[in-house]
Design a protein around this motif. Structure first.
Motif, PDB file in Angstrom:
ATOM      1  N   PRO A  37       0.852  -1.198   0.000  1.00 14.47           N
ATOM      2  CA  PRO A  37       0.000   0.000   0.000  1.00 14.47           C
ATOM      3  C   PRO A  37       0.885   1.244   0.000  1.00 14.47           C
ATOM      4  CG  PRO A  37      -0.663  -1.553   1.723  1.00 14.47           C
ATOM      5  CD  PRO A  37       0.621  -2.052   1.161  1.00 14.47           C
ATOM      6  N   LEU A  38       0.521   2.208  -0.792  1.00  8.04           N
ATOM      7  CA  LEU A  38       1.349   3.401  -0.960  1.00  8.04           C
ATOM      8  C   LEU A  38       1.682   4.052   0.384  1.00  8.04           C
ATOM      9  CD1 LEU A  38       2.734   5.350  -2.834  1.00  8.04           C
ATOM     10  CD2 LEU A  38       0.544   6.499  -3.217  1.00  8.04           C
ATOM     11  N   ALA A  39       0.674   4.030   1.309  1.00  7.47           N
ATOM     12  CA  ALA A  39       0.883   4.695   2.593  1.00  7.47           C
ATOM     13  C   ALA A  39       1.988   4.024   3.412  1.00  7.47           C
ATOM     14  CB  ALA A  39      -0.418   4.698   3.389  1.00  7.47           C
ATOM     15  N   GLU A  40       2.270   2.740   3.115  1.00  7.00           N
ATOM     16  CA  GLU A  40       3.262   2.024   3.918  1.00  7.00           C
ATOM     17  C   GLU A  40       4.667   2.068   3.337  1.00  7.00           C
ATOM     18  OE1 GLU A  40       1.923  -1.983   4.633  1.00  7.00           O
ATOM     19  OE2 GLU A  40      -0.029  -1.219   5.299  1.00  7.00           O
ATOM     20  N   ALA A  41       4.795   2.629   2.148  1.00  5.25           N
ATOM     21  CA  ALA A  41       6.111   2.644   1.498  1.00  5.25           C
ATOM     22  C   ALA A  41       7.024   3.636   2.196  1.00  5.25           C
ATOM     23  CB  ALA A  41       5.950   3.014   0.029  1.00  5.25           C
ATOM     24  N   ARG A  42       8.219   3.198   2.534  1.00  2.19           N
ATOM     25  CA  ARG A  42       9.207   4.079   3.173  1.00  2.19           C
ATOM     26  C   ARG A  42      10.171   4.591   2.108  1.00  2.19           C
ATOM     27  NH1 ARG A  42       6.291   4.201   5.941  1.00  2.19           N
ATOM     28  NH2 ARG A  42       5.573   2.958   7.674  1.00  2.19           N
ATOM     29  N   PRO A  43      10.584   5.838   2.238  1.00  2.77           N
ATOM     30  CA  PRO A  43      11.557   6.362   1.274  1.00  2.77           C
ATOM     31  C   PRO A  43      12.816   5.491   1.282  1.00  2.77           C
ATOM     32  CG  PRO A  43      10.825   8.094   2.791  1.00  2.77           C
ATOM     33  CD  PRO A  43      10.218   6.818   3.266  1.00  2.77           C
ATOM     34  N   GLY A  44      13.355   5.242   0.113  1.00  2.00           N
ATOM     35  CA  GLY A  44      14.573   4.436   0.032  1.00  2.00           C
ATOM     36  C   GLY A  44      14.286   2.964  -0.193  1.00  2.00           C
ATOM     37  N   GLU A  45      13.047   2.531   0.031  1.00  2.00           N
ATOM     38  CA  GLU A  45      12.705   1.129  -0.204  1.00  2.00           C
ATOM     39  C   GLU A  45      12.194   0.962  -1.627  1.00  2.00           C
ATOM     40  OE1 GLU A  45      11.142  -0.456   4.130  1.00  2.00           O
ATOM     41  OE2 GLU A  45       9.701  -0.079   2.530  1.00  2.00           O
ATOM     42  N   THR A  46      12.458  -0.189  -2.189  1.00  2.43           N
ATOM     43  CA  THR A  46      11.898  -0.487  -3.498  1.00  2.43           C
ATOM     44  C   THR A  46      10.607  -1.263  -3.285  1.00  2.43           C
ATOM     45  OG1 THR A  46      14.147  -0.647  -4.303  1.00  2.43           O
ATOM     46  CG2 THR A  46      12.427  -1.480  -5.748  1.00  2.43           C
ATOM     47  N   VAL A 101      -2.227  -0.285 -13.540  1.00  6.19           N
ATOM     48  CA  VAL A 101      -0.783  -0.526 -13.656  1.00  6.19           C
ATOM     49  C   VAL A 101      -0.198  -1.006 -12.334  1.00  6.19           C
ATOM     50  CG1 VAL A 101      -0.239   1.070 -15.552  1.00  6.19           C
ATOM     51  CG2 VAL A 101      -0.385   1.941 -13.211  1.00  6.19           C
ATOM     52  N   ARG A 102       0.902  -1.759 -12.474  1.00  2.00           N
ATOM     53  CA  ARG A 102       1.749  -2.054 -11.315  1.00  2.00           C
ATOM     54  C   ARG A 102       3.049  -1.289 -11.524  1.00  2.00           C
ATOM     55  NH1 ARG A 102       0.465  -8.429 -11.171  1.00  2.00           N
ATOM     56  NH2 ARG A 102      -1.647  -8.175 -10.369  1.00  2.00           N
ATOM     57  N   VAL A 103       3.405  -0.527 -10.528  1.00  4.95           N
ATOM     58  CA  VAL A 103       4.573   0.341 -10.631  1.00  4.95           C
ATOM     59  C   VAL A 103       5.588  -0.093  -9.578  1.00  4.95           C
ATOM     60  CG1 VAL A 103       5.346   2.738 -10.678  1.00  4.95           C
ATOM     61  CG2 VAL A 103       2.955   2.188 -11.201  1.00  4.95           C
ATOM     62  N   LEU A 104       6.813  -0.378 -10.028  1.00  2.00           N
ATOM     63  CA  LEU A 104       7.823  -0.851  -9.087  1.00  2.00           C
ATOM     64  C   LEU A 104       9.033   0.086  -9.117  1.00  2.00           C
ATOM     65  CD1 LEU A 104       8.802  -4.485  -8.413  1.00  2.00           C
ATOM     66  CD2 LEU A 104      10.585  -2.807  -8.747  1.00  2.00           C
ATOM     67  N   GLY A 105       9.359   0.636  -7.970  1.00  2.00           N
ATOM     68  CA  GLY A 105      10.493   1.564  -7.907  1.00  2.00           C
ATOM     69  C   GLY A 105      10.641   2.111  -6.502  1.00  2.00           C
ATOM     70  N   ASP A 106      11.445   3.171  -6.390  1.00  2.78           N
ATOM     71  CA  ASP A 106      11.658   3.799  -5.078  1.00  2.78           C
ATOM     72  C   ASP A 106      10.732   4.986  -4.930  1.00  2.78           C
ATOM     73  OD1 ASP A 106      13.787   2.046  -4.834  1.00  2.78           O
ATOM     74  OD2 ASP A 106      15.186   3.486  -5.728  1.00  2.78           O
ATOM     75  N   VAL A 107       9.951   4.975  -3.854  1.00  2.98           N
ATOM     76  CA  VAL A 107       9.070   6.112  -3.597  1.00  2.98           C
ATOM     77  C   VAL A 107       9.893   7.212  -2.954  1.00  2.98           C
ATOM     78  CG1 VAL A 107       7.018   6.904  -2.384  1.00  2.98           C
ATOM     79  CG2 VAL A 107       7.220   4.521  -3.088  1.00  2.98           C
ATOM     80  N   ARG A 108       9.681   8.445  -3.430  1.00  6.89           N
ATOM     81  CA  ARG A 108      10.336   9.546  -2.718  1.00  6.89           C
ATOM     82  C   ARG A 108       9.385  10.725  -2.659  1.00  6.89           C
ATOM     83  NH1 ARG A 108      14.666  11.486  -7.360  1.00  6.89           N
ATOM     84  NH2 ARG A 108      13.235  13.029  -8.214  1.00  6.89           N
ATOM     85  N   PRO A 109       9.590  11.587  -1.666  1.00  9.16           N
ATOM     86  CA  PRO A 109       8.698  12.735  -1.582  1.00  9.16           C
ATOM     87  C   PRO A 109       8.983  13.685  -2.741  1.00  9.16           C
ATOM     88  CG  PRO A 109      10.364  12.743   0.192  1.00  9.16           C
ATOM     89  CD  PRO A 109      10.628  11.554  -0.644  1.00  9.16           C
ATOM     90  N   GLY A 110       7.942  14.081  -3.448  1.00  7.74           N
ATOM     91  CA  GLY A 110       8.141  14.972  -4.595  1.00  7.74           C
ATOM     92  C   GLY A 110       7.415  16.285  -4.376  1.00  7.74           C
TER      93      GLY A 110
END
Ligand code: ADP
Ligand code: MG
Length: 682
Positions: A37-46, A101-110
C-alpha cells in the motif's frame, strides 16, 4: 515465441552459447510478488504499488518526460506521480488514463506528493496474477531489454545441460547444494527466498556457484603445476660448502627467517623439477643474502645463474653486493648494463656464452637476443611484481635455449618481492607457486617513525634539515610523481633540487632521476652511499631495493599522489641503520578522502603485510593484483577474501578429484573454462 533468438542474445552478452549463458547470474532481484500500500512505502525502499492511471501527459520541460498520476487501489486513494524519462510511443499508447498498472520503484517525496522516477511500469487487469518468483535483474547492455535477457536465460535453463559436475558422494560430503537446483533458484528465486542472503550472495545457492568457480581455478592451477612437474631441471647441490664459506665471511648471521627460506630453496634446487618459488619479505628483511645463498648450489655444480632486477640502479646495487660476497669465493659476477658497449660488451657476452662468468646481473636487457648462456641453471628475479608476464616468459625461454640444456629442461626460478600477497590471494592466484616468507627483520633496526605534514610547512622542514645533516645523517628527498610524463617529473625534481641548493648552501646535494644515463646514476648513488652527499634529491628511481644504511630521513613530496605499496617501498629505503629513522609525508591540499586514508594507514602501520591488507581492502583484488600482472582471468562471483572458507574447501578437494574423478574434472572445466587454459602458459 517465433523469431526469438536466444543464442544470439547469449553472443551479444559475450558468451559462446546457451551453456555459458546459464552462468550469467543476476546482479539483484525485484520483488514483484507483493503489492505494498502506498501509505506504507518508506523512502529508500523499493516497492510495488498497484493503481489506476488518473491522468497521463507528456511534459516537455524541464526535460521531456511522460508524467502519470496514479491513484492507488487501496481505500483512501493516495496518489503517486510517476515520471518516465525514456519511453517509447507504444508505451504512451498503453499508459492512458483508466489503465490499471503495477509500478515498481523507489518512492520519494516529490513536489506534488509521493513520486517515482523512472520505475518499472506494467499494465495489468484485476485478474493478473502476482508472480510467485522474484524477478532477476541481469548485467546487460544497452541494446538488450531486460526482458529479452530474462527470456533468453529461461530458454538457456531449459536447454542447457545442468548435470552436476561433482560426483554425488563428494557433493554430499561437502554439504553443497545441487548445481542445477542452485542455478535455477538463483535465476528464479521463490517468493519466500531469503532475499537478504540472496542479495549478499551468501545463500546456499550462491555458495555452490562460488565454490564451483574457485574449484575450477584450483583445478587449472593444479594442472599447470602438473605440467611443470613433467619438466626437468638440473639437480643442484652445494656439496663443497660454498654457502658456509660465504656466511663465514659476513659480520652477521642469518636471521632464523632467512635460514628457513634458504633451506626451502635449497631443497627445491636439489630436485629434478624446476623450482617455481616466490620469496616474500618486507623491505629490508634481507632477501638479497638469501638470493646469494641460492646461487651457491648452481655455482658449485659449475652451472650459471642470472639475476634480473627491474631498474639499472637496482641491478647495479645487486651487482655490487653479489660481487662483494662472491669474489672472495673465486666466482666472477658480471653486470650487463645497457651502458656496456662495444668491445667490453662483446667480451662479456662471449665469456657468458663460454660459461666463464658464473653470475650475470642485469635488467631485462639480460634476456635480449644476443645474450646466450652456456648452462643457465637458475634465474632469480628481484622485485618480480615490477615485471610483466611477457618478461617472465622471455626469461623462461632464455633458460630453455641455453646451450647445455635439454629441450624439456628449464632453469630453476626464484622470484623475490617485497609486496606481500595476502594468503587468500596467494592461494587463489599463485597456487602453482611455492612461497617462502621472511617474516622478521635483521636485529638492530629501529622502527621508522612516519609524520604527515602539509606542504605549507615546507620552509620550516627545509630549515631543520641543516642541523640534521650536520649531525652526520643523510637524507632522501623524493620528488612528486608525475604519472603521465617523466619529462614533467624531471622538471619537478630539478626545481626541488634548485630550491634545496639555494636554501641550504652549506650542504652537498645530489640529484638522481630516471632520464640520467646509467653510469651517471650509478656515480651519484655511489657518492651518496660513500657519504659524499648529505642530501639526495631523487625521483622514484630509488623506489625499490636501494640500500644506504646511513640514510635516516626521507621526505616524500606530494605523498598523496602515490599508492600505498609505493609509499611503503619508498619509506623502506630508511630504517636500515642504527639511527632512529623518520619519514615525512608532505602533502598538497586539498587532500581527497582516499589520499587522506592512505596517509593515515602509512602513519599508523609499519608492517608490509598489514599495509598490503589495507591496500587490498581499499582497492579490491582486481586492482591490487593487476589483471595483466597475474596473467589470469579474474573471478566473477567468488572473492578470495570473503569466501576464504570455500577457497580452502576447493583447495582440499581439487587434488582428490584429479586423482579419483578425472571425468568430473573435465566436465567441471568444460563448464567453467570453456575456452581452455591458454592463459595459464604465463
Ligand atoms: P631487501 O629484503 O629489502 O632486499 P636487503 O637484502 O637489501 O633487503 O637487506 C637490507 C640490509 O640488511 C642490507 O644492508 C643487508 O646487508 C642487511 N642484512 C641482510 N641480512 C642480515 C642479517 N641477517 N643481519 C644483519 N643485517 C643483514
Ligand atoms: Mg632487495
Amino acid at each position: 515465441m517465433a523469431g526469438f533468438d536466444a543464442p544470439a542474445i547469449a553472443r551479444m552478452l559475450g558468451y559462446a552459447g546457451l551453456d555459458e549463458l546459464v552462468l550469467h547470474l543476476p546482479l539483484r532481484y525485484l520483488d514483484e510478488t507483493r503489492i505494498t500500500p502506498l501509505a506504507e512505502a518508506r523512502p529508500g525502499e523499493t516497492v510495488q504499488i498497484e493503481g489506476v492511471i488518473a491522468h497521463a501527459e507528456i511534459q516537455p520541460h524541464p526535460r521531456r518526460q511522460l508524467l502519470l498520476e496514479v491513484e492507488s487501489i487501496e481505500p483512501g486513494a493516495a496518489r503517486l506521480y510517476v515520471r518516465l524519462l525514456h519511453f517509447y510511443p507504444s508505451q504512451v499508447a498503453q499508459l492512458r488514463a483508466g489503465a490499471r498498472v503495477r509500478v515498481l520503484g523507489d518512492v520519494r517525496p516529490g513536489f506534488f506528493g509521493a513520486e517515482m522516477v523512472h520505475p518499472q511500469v506494467r499494465v495489468v487487469n484485476e485478474r493478473t496474477p502476482l508472480p510467485d518468483r522474484l524477478t532477476p535483474v541481469y548485467p546487460g547492455i544497452a541494446a538488450l531489454s531486460p526482458n529479452a535477457i530474462r527470456k533468453a536465460v529461461d530458454i538457456a535453463l531449459a536447454r542447457a545441460d545442468l548435470t552436476d559436475s561433482l560426483p554425488p558422494t563428494v557433493r554430499a560430503e561437502l554439504g553443497l547444494a545441487e548445481f542445477g537446483a542452485a542455478l535455477r533458484a538463483l535465476h528464479r528465486p521463490p517468493s519466500d527466498a531469503d532475499q537478504a542472503a540472496l542479495q549478499a550472495r551468501v545463500s546456499a545457492e550462491w555458495r555452490r556457484i562460488k565454490f564451483d568457480e574457485l574449484l575450477a581455478q584450483q583445478l587449472t592451477l593444479r594442472l599447470a603445476a602438473r605440467q611443470r612437474r613433467a619438466l626437468r631441471a638440473p639437480r643442484l647441490m652445494d656439496d663443497g660448502g660454498l654457502g658456509a664459506r660465504l656466511l663465514a665471511n659476513l659480520p652477521f648471521t642469518l636471521t632464523p627467517a632467512q635460514a628457513r627460506a634458504r633451506d626451502e630453496i635449497l631443497r627445491d634446487l636439489a630436485r629434478p623439477q624446476p623450482m617455481n618459488r616466490l620469496l616474500q619479505g618486507d623491505v629490508g628483511s634481507g632477501k638479497t643474502l638469501v638470493a646469494a645463498l641460492a646461487l651457491m648450489p648452481a655455482l658449485a655444480a659449475g652451472s650459471q645463474a642470472a639475476v634480473m632486477a627491474p631498474t639499472e640502479i637496482l641491478a647495479e646495487q645487486l651487482h655490487v653486493k653479489l660481487r662483494e660476497w662472491l669474489t672472495p669465493l673465486g666466482i666472477e659476477v658480471a653486470w650487463l648494463t645497457a651502458a656496456l658497449k662495444g668491445k667490453a660488451r662483446r667480451d662479456t657476452l662471449a665469456r657468458i656464452a663460454a660459461g666463464e662468468i658464473g653470475v650475470a646481473v642485469g635488467t631485462h636487457a639480460l634476456f635480449q637476443a644476443g645474450v646466450a648462456f652456456r648452462d643457465l641453471a637458475l634465474a632469480i628475479v628481484d622485485e618480480q611484481h615490477r615485471f610483466g608476464v611477457a618478461q617472465r616468459l622471455a626469461l623462461r625461454d632464455k633458460g630453455a635455449a641455453s646451450s647445455l640444456t635439454a629441450a624439456d629442461s628449464m632453469p630453476h626460478l626464484l622470484m623475490m618481492s617485497a609486496t606481500p600477497i595476502p594468503r587468500s590471494l596467494a592461494m587463489s592466484y599463485y597456487a602453482d607457486l611455492d612461497v617462502s616468507v621472511i617474516d622478521q627483520l635483521p636485529p638492530g633496526r629501529t622502527p621508522i617513525s612516519t609524520r604527515v605534514l602539509s606542504d605549507a610547512r615546507r620552509a620550516e622542514l627545509i630549515a631543520r634539515l641543516r642541523g640534521y645533516c650536520r649531525d652526520g645523517a643523510q637524507v632522501y628527498w623524493v620528488c612528486p610523481l608525475v604519472e603521465e610524463s617523466d619529462k614533467l617529473q624531471l622538471r619537478a625534481a630539478q626545481a626541488s633540487h634548485a630550491e634545496l641548493v639555494a636554501a641550504l648552501p652549506e650542504l652537498r646535494i645530489g640529484l638522481v632521476h630516471g632520464r640520467m644515463k646509467a653510469d651517471e646514476k650509478a656515480a651519484v648513488m655511489a657518492a651518496f652511499k660513500a657519504g659524499a652527499l648529505h642530501l639526495l634529491v631523487a625521483t622514484t628511481v630509488i623506489e625499490v631495493g636501494v640500500d644506504v644504511p646511513n640514510a635516516s630521513l626521507m621526505v616524500i613530496e606530494h605523498a598523496e599522489r602515490y599508492g600505498l605499496a609505493q609509499l611503503h617501498q619508498l619509506r623502506g629505503r630508511v630504517g636500515r641503520g642504527a639511527r632512529q629513522s623518520v619519514c615525512v609525508l608532505l602533502y598538497g591540499t586539498p587532500l581527497s578522502p582516499g589520499a587522506r586514508q592512505r596517509l593515515r594507514v602509512l602513519r599508523e602501520l609499519n608492517d608490509g603485510f598489514a599495509i598490503a591488507r589495507e591496500d587490498l581492502r581499499l582497492r579490491g583484488p582486481g586492482e591490487f593484483m593487476g589483471a595483466r600482472q597475474s596473467g589470469q582471468q579474474m573471478l566473477r562471483f567468488a572473492d578470495p577474501e570473503t569466501d576464504l572458507d570455500l577457497l580452502e574447501l576447493a583447495r582440499t578437494v581439487a587434488p582428490r578429484l584429479l586423482t579419483r574423478h578425472p571425468h568430473a574434472v573435465s566436465r567441471h572445466l568444460a563448464r567453467w573454462l570453456p575456452r581452455g587454459l591458454e592463459f595459464l602458459r604465463a
